[in-house]
Design a protein around this motif. Sequence first.
Motif, PDB file in Angstrom:
ATOM      1  N   ALA A 129     112.426 115.091  -3.218  1.00 17.39           N
ATOM      2  CA  ALA A 129     112.897 115.297  -1.851  1.00 17.39           C
ATOM      3  C   ALA A 129     111.806 115.917  -0.988  1.00 17.39           C
ATOM      4  O   ALA A 129     111.612 115.536   0.166  1.00 17.39           O
ATOM      5  N   THR A 178     113.319 106.527  -7.746  1.00 14.62           N
ATOM      6  CA  THR A 178     112.088 106.042  -8.377  1.00 14.62           C
ATOM      7  C   THR A 178     111.197 107.221  -8.768  1.00 14.62           C
ATOM      8  O   THR A 178     110.680 107.296  -9.878  1.00 14.62           O
ATOM      9  N   ILE A 179     111.026 108.164  -7.832  1.00 13.13           N
ATOM     10  CA  ILE A 179     110.140 109.297  -8.107  1.00 13.13           C
ATOM     11  C   ILE A 179     110.728 110.192  -9.198  1.00 13.13           C
ATOM     12  O   ILE A 179     110.043 110.593 -10.133  1.00 13.13           O
ATOM     13  N   GLN A 197     112.937 111.586   5.599  1.00 14.25           N
ATOM     14  CA  GLN A 197     113.104 110.148   5.773  1.00 14.25           C
ATOM     15  C   GLN A 197     113.337 109.418   4.455  1.00 14.25           C
ATOM     16  O   GLN A 197     113.327 108.196   4.398  1.00 14.25           O
ATOM     17  N   ALA A 198     113.499 110.186   3.366  1.00  9.50           N
ATOM     18  CA  ALA A 198     113.599 109.567   2.050  1.00  9.50           C
ATOM     19  C   ALA A 198     114.845 108.695   1.929  1.00  9.50           C
ATOM     20  O   ALA A 198     115.913 109.046   2.412  1.00  9.50           O
ATOM     21  N   THR A 199     114.702 107.582   1.263  1.00  6.52           N
ATOM     22  CA  THR A 199     115.872 106.768   0.952  1.00  6.52           C
ATOM     23  C   THR A 199     116.279 107.097  -0.483  1.00  6.52           C
ATOM     24  O   THR A 199     115.439 107.508  -1.283  1.00  6.52           O
ATOM     25  N   PRO A 200     117.542 106.941  -0.840  1.00  3.95           N
ATOM     26  CA  PRO A 200     117.981 107.249  -2.206  1.00  3.95           C
ATOM     27  C   PRO A 200     117.194 106.466  -3.259  1.00  3.95           C
ATOM     28  O   PRO A 200     116.868 106.998  -4.318  1.00  3.95           O
ATOM     29  N   GLU A 201     116.845 105.208  -2.952  1.00  2.00           N
ATOM     30  CA  GLU A 201     116.103 104.404  -3.927  1.00  2.00           C
ATOM     31  C   GLU A 201     114.739 105.026  -4.192  1.00  2.00           C
ATOM     32  O   GLU A 201     114.303 105.158  -5.336  1.00  2.00           O
ATOM     33  N   ALA A 202     114.038 105.412  -3.094  1.00  2.41           N
ATOM     34  CA  ALA A 202     112.711 105.989  -3.256  1.00  2.41           C
ATOM     35  C   ALA A 202     112.813 107.292  -4.057  1.00  2.41           C
ATOM     36  O   ALA A 202     111.987 107.568  -4.929  1.00  2.41           O
TER      37      ALA A 202
END
Lengths: 314, 517
Positions: free
Chosen positions: A36, A50-51, A42-47
């Motif tokens: 986060a 992935t991290i 601006q983070a998307t749940p998918e991104a």
Amino acid sequence: MRGLIAARVGMGFLTLAVISALLFFATDCLPGDVAAALLGPQATPEALATIRASLRLGEPAGLRYVHWLAAVLHGDFGRSLATGRSVVAMLRPRFQNTLALAGLAAIVAVPLALGLGVAAAMRAGGRLDRAVSTLCLLTISVPEFFIGYLLILLFSVQLGWLPSLAVLHGGMSLAQRLGAITLPTITLVLVVLAHMVRMTRAAILSVMSAPYIEMALLKGLTRGSLVLRHALPNAAAPIIAVVALNLGYLVVGVVVVEVVFVYPGAGQLMVDAVGKRDLPLVQACGLAFAATYVGLNLVADIVAMLVNPRLRRA
Amino acid sequence: MSPPLARREFLRAAALCGAAGAVGGMASLSGCAVPDGGGDTTGMLRIGMAGGSTSDSLDPRTYVDWMPINIGYQLMNGLVEIDAEGRAVPELLESWEPEGDARVWTFKLRQGIVFHNGKSLTPEDVIYSINLHRGRTPSAAQAVVENIVELRKLDATRIQITLAGADAELPATLSDYRLLVVPDGFEDWAHPIGTGGYTLEVFEPGVRCITRKVGGYWKPNAAHVEAIQVLSIGDAIARTNALISGQVDVINRIDGRTADLMRRNPRFQVIRSQTGQYAVFAMNCEAEPYANADIRLALKYAIDRERLLKTVLNGYGTVGNDQPIPPNNPYFAKDLAAHTYDPDKARHHLRKAGRERLDVALDVSDAAFFGALDAAILYQGAAAEAGITLHVRRRPADGYWSAVWMQAPFCGSYSDGRTTVDGALAKAYKSTSASNETRWRRPEFDRLANLARGELDPARRRELYGVCQHMICDDGGALIPLFMDHIEAGSDKVRGWQPSAIYDLMGQRIGERVWLA
């Protein structure tokens, strides 16, 4: 003597081990995670997913601590979560900068503090003593960033003699480097001076009231040799302890000074790392700082034993 | 595609100056920087900026703060550029044409562009660079390009983009600062290869960066200075000191009070940009008591925006009206009634909600936006007059975006200006958005906003966006008290410097645009 030193060194390592566990679990408790913090609002749940997966944030903390400690004992502090670069490679130049600044400040501050402390003690209540006391009270009462800003206002903005930015880089000559870190060095000297001066003065004065000093005085010794040969060695233990504490502070407590002068030291690195939840980097910085403190205290203990034989039997 | 309206009135003077210079064919006019007069200078442009961190990387997928973005634009080029008026103009994509309903677009690549490693720009490079942000990727720009369903090479000079939902402003969307172009398959982000005017010489994350001019840059009247140094200076006072003592030429993010002081000294210039950046106190429309529309209106009438503007921003901003489109945007709905401070109206709405008094907590931190804490305290005082007790809870800046934002039902937040109206609406107001901070979900709004996005007729689009703005303003959970200007300052020797249409430091492209006197 050797046994004592070995015991101290052993204690030092034990302290470090405890600190490593505290560090690991405390950083683990920080709210929010690196995924986060890295991506921002601006983070998307998918991104995020992935991290998180790539960092194994799902594993239990105990297991991760064991893995981490084993790697650290092999000299591997891992890779920064935020940049993927080796933590050692990121920390080394910054820590060297911190040590350079702290070292320069110490070279100036320690002899100056001892000299002023001894001089003040020799003429206790005199004009010099009062001047030194006033200076100490002033510098210790003002926050360090304020001292920094005052120096910048005077020497950079008004007089234009010295740079306000202390950015160091490879292409600079030694003279340029010294010029760049003059103001932060003066700031740090002023910050740590008072504590050491006051302690030196107080320790010598307390020894001066001992019967054997009176004896030496009656024997006809000059005041100078009285203080330097009889009082100072006996007052050394507390002075060495205070010097060690202040040297430790010069290394680990100067992040505010780093910010004011934009000095690329380890403190700023750690603050950035905490902000980004870059845990391997935070842990490595924490361990480096802890090792500095433990090491300096160890050296102080040993030096105190060397100068004062009575401590060796403790 | 964009309407040819001047977005920024205060920019007109500068634009006129530029026109006069061009017409006169003169190298430069006194007191007025003309791009044509941008003689190449041997000096180094030194920028001291906030927005750098030790964790920075030059991989465009990781860009969230301004220092790496600024460096990225020195080294690489984007697909589309935003001009001083806020319009999308060609960069590596030279021209574009929508097919029919703006769901399929054809873009033509600029020809004769060469990367720093000698390779020529091909459609494959552009497709690879966009694909870095699509699918399973850590990129924060994923949301920007998720509308793209297919990316296809048509021939050696053209690519075709197919969208899931029509977007009449796709070129502006593609101006995102993370959509930078590198060669096909490129991965060595420590040494980015781009088509920009400068190459990387030194990069120490969170400390400094030096880039040097490549020569033969394809953009006309660009890349004037010989080298650029960017220093990361996080502390605002340290930045100001560095400028005053002459160690840097340009600094960003100064506050209104400092700007007023700098303007008195002729050695410095202060640049002020209205970019649509706004502050917001976000109410969660799914939580009590904010689920009640009258409670939301009561809170909106209970804040004294004029006073906030004067006190918190020293006047460097514009009063907001609880919707994200700024007054200088061509799509701004002029007929919206302003939510001016009115304790009586606030009480009226409280009573309509069946309450005499209201007791709520507002979570803030200066991480939310500059001066958020001061703004909340002022709000507290004004709201008390309307029978609203506001408990201002100060939260730590560290971890604010994960521990407070989207968690607390009423909290401070901000948004950068967006290049398109859809960008502003999609990010925080469509029900599908993951960063819909107010949880205001209206299917009708989504439908209208998507309809407007695909509408090629500007007049019709303005009408649809007008309705959208009314809906957010009257019913939404975002209390937007202020649009905040970006203020930057620099030495009077820096020429060609203009306000930004988007972000600050000329949209972070200052490096290739200014020169030194």
